[in-house]
Design an enzyme around this catalytic site. Structure first.
Site, PDB file in Angstrom:
ATOM      1  N   CYS A   1      -4.172  -1.291  -2.478  1.00  0.00           N
ATOM      2  CA  CYS A   1      -4.266   0.160  -2.632  1.00  0.00           C
ATOM      3  C   CYS A   1      -5.098   0.403  -3.882  1.00  0.00           C
ATOM      4  CB  CYS A   1      -2.863   0.736  -2.793  1.00  0.00           C
ATOM      5  SG  CYS A   1      -2.848   2.512  -3.147  1.00  0.00           S
TER       6      CYS A   1
ATOM      7  N   GLU B   1      -2.851   9.521   7.588  1.00  0.00           N
ATOM      8  CA  GLU B   1      -1.394   9.312   7.651  1.00  0.00           C
ATOM      9  C   GLU B   1      -0.766  10.167   8.765  1.00  0.00           C
ATOM     10  OE1 GLU B   1       1.070   7.392   5.910  1.00  0.00           O
ATOM     11  OE2 GLU B   1      -0.594   6.181   5.201  1.00  0.00           O
TER      12      GLU B   1
ATOM     13  N   ASP C   1       0.864  -1.191   0.000  1.00  0.00           N
ATOM     14  CA  ASP C   1       0.000   0.000   0.000  1.00  0.00           C
ATOM     15  C   ASP C   1       0.897   1.236   0.000  1.00  0.00           C
ATOM     16  OD1 ASP C   1      -2.645   1.307   0.214  1.00  0.00           O
ATOM     17  OD2 ASP C   1      -1.893   2.024   2.126  1.00  0.00           O
ATOM     18  N   SER C   2       0.293   2.377  -0.337  1.00  0.00           N
ATOM     19  CA  SER C   2       1.048   3.623  -0.289  1.00  0.00           C
ATOM     20  C   SER C   2       1.435   3.966   1.157  1.00  0.00           C
ATOM     21  CB  SER C   2       0.225   4.761  -0.875  1.00  0.00           C
ATOM     22  OG  SER C   2      -0.956   4.934  -0.122  1.00  0.00           O
TER      23      SER C   2
ATOM     24  N   HIS D   1      -7.368   3.243   3.184  1.00  0.00           N
ATOM     25  CA  HIS D   1      -7.178   4.049   4.391  1.00  0.00           C
ATOM     26  C   HIS D   1      -8.506   4.330   5.109  1.00  0.00           C
ATOM     27  CE1 HIS D   1      -3.169   4.906   2.818  1.00  0.00           C
ATOM     28  NE2 HIS D   1      -2.880   5.621   3.891  1.00  0.00           N
TER      29      HIS D   1
ATOM     30  N   CYS E   1     -10.991   3.159  -0.703  1.00  0.00           N
ATOM     31  CA  CYS E   1      -9.616   3.516  -0.382  1.00  0.00           C
ATOM     32  C   CYS E   1      -9.308   2.760   0.894  1.00  0.00           C
ATOM     33  CB  CYS E   1      -9.472   5.019  -0.155  1.00  0.00           C
ATOM     34  SG  CYS E   1      -7.845   5.473   0.500  1.00  0.00           S
TER      35      CYS E   1
HETATM   36  N1  DGL Z   1      -4.796   3.649   0.403  1.00  0.00           N
HETATM   37  C1  DGL Z   1      -4.765   4.007  -0.950  1.00  0.00           C
HETATM   38  C2  DGL Z   1      -6.021   3.609  -1.683  1.00  0.00           C
HETATM   39  O1  DGL Z   1      -6.603   2.590  -1.375  1.00  0.00           O
HETATM   40  C3  DGL Z   1      -4.312   5.379  -1.355  1.00  0.00           C
HETATM   41  C4  DGL Z   1      -4.047   6.416  -0.365  1.00  0.00           C
HETATM   42  C5  DGL Z   1      -3.119   7.487  -0.896  1.00  0.00           C
HETATM   43  O2  DGL Z   1      -1.921   7.258  -0.823  1.00  0.00           O
HETATM   44  O3  DGL Z   1      -3.613   8.514  -1.380  1.00  0.00           O
HETATM   45  O4  DGL Z   1      -6.430   4.290  -2.593  1.00  0.00           O
END
Ligand code: DGL
Length: 281
Positions: A75, A161, A12-13, A197, A195
């Protein structure tokens, strides 16, 4: 020596993919795993196609070099912007042509239609995911009768984050994007957190919505889809190592924050290692 020969790689990012990783480990506990968060370069959500592709491919190659036969892009942004190029162009032209990379959008699109009665779904994602139109296209393939209403929430990942997601200040931004989504259609009865997150904001999201609206996170969906993939692909399943080990890596040099989140998710004392994925790429 390889850090993770035969481990399933989960990428993931940043910390968001931990929400998917937790579900995968719950459903498939016997395998070895390597998690990589590109926290040093997150968020990805507002970055260009080329940058997201470059970062994702660097991370995937690094995971291959550690010995992962299979990498899950946990992600949505990377799945929307980089997966197809990696699968169709990068992998076949690399020394890793026998490895595999899977994403989170298709497995989610396959089943999301089962959740809605009104046939109106809200999709919340990053700018990158929303602008790619990937969910609209993929859901159309499996459930052509469903109306998809998308809303980008670019301020949510920075809140998460930076550890602000459970503080009162986050409520304003949660409400702001939910209001914008619900103004698109009063018939929405299901909201997909597209997402990885966003499940960290799930309690606040639910608190701002009427109780009859379902809020769906992807973790269990992606984990079930991976279990199904491994059953259908015994040649890949046999390459995976077992031992229930989990290794955590992050591209941010201050690993403490990452460790705090991962430890909470896994009720364990997680100690991640810093890596520079660009070395040798
Ligand atoms: N968690 C990531 C997603 O599912 C992206 C979050 C990001 O780095 O902007 O899209």
């Amino acid at each position: 020596m390889k850090a993770a020969g035969g481990a399933i790689g989960v990428f993931d990012s940043g910390i968001g993919g931990l929400t998917v990783f937790r579900s995968i480990v719950e459903q498939l506990p016997g395998y070895n795993y390597l998690y990589l968060g590109d926290n040093g370069r997150a968020p990805y959500g507002n970055r260009s196609f080329n940058t997201i592709h470059q970062y994702t491919w660097e991370c995937v190659q690094w995971m291959f070099k550690q010995g992962c036969p299979l990498v899950i892009l946990a992600c949505n942004t990377a799945s929307a912007k980089a997966l197809r190029t990696i699968q169709q162009h990068d992998l076949p032209n690399s020394p890793f042509a026998d490895r595999r990379v899977l994403g989170v959008i298709r497995p989610t699109a396959e089943v999301i239609g089962d959740y809605t009665k009104s046939k109106h779904i809200g999709v919340l994602g990053t700018n990158g995911t929303v602008q790619s139109g990937s969910y609209v296209l993929e859901i159309e393939k499996f459930s052509p009768d469903i109306n998809v209403h998308q809303q980008a929430c670019p301020l949510w990942v920075p809140l998460i984050e930076n550890g602000e997601y459970n503080k009162p200040g986050a409520d304003h931004y949660v409400e702001m994007y939910l209001d914008e989504l619900m103004q698109q259609s009063p018939d929405i009865d299901t909201i997909l957190l597209a997402c990885t997150h966003y499940p960290l904001l799930q309690e606040k999201i639910k608190a701002h919505l009427p109780a009859n609206i379902k809020v769906v996170a992807q973790g269990d969906i992606v984990a079930a889809s991976l279990a199904d993939y491994l059953q259908r692909h015994p040649e890949m399943e046999q390459r995976l190592s077992r031992g229930a080990n989990k290794k955590f890596y992050t591209t941010i040099d201050d690993t403490a924050d990452f460790d705090r989140h991962a430890s909470r998710f896994f009720a364990d004392n997680v100690k991640s290692e810093y890596v520079d994925v660009r070395e040798g790429c």
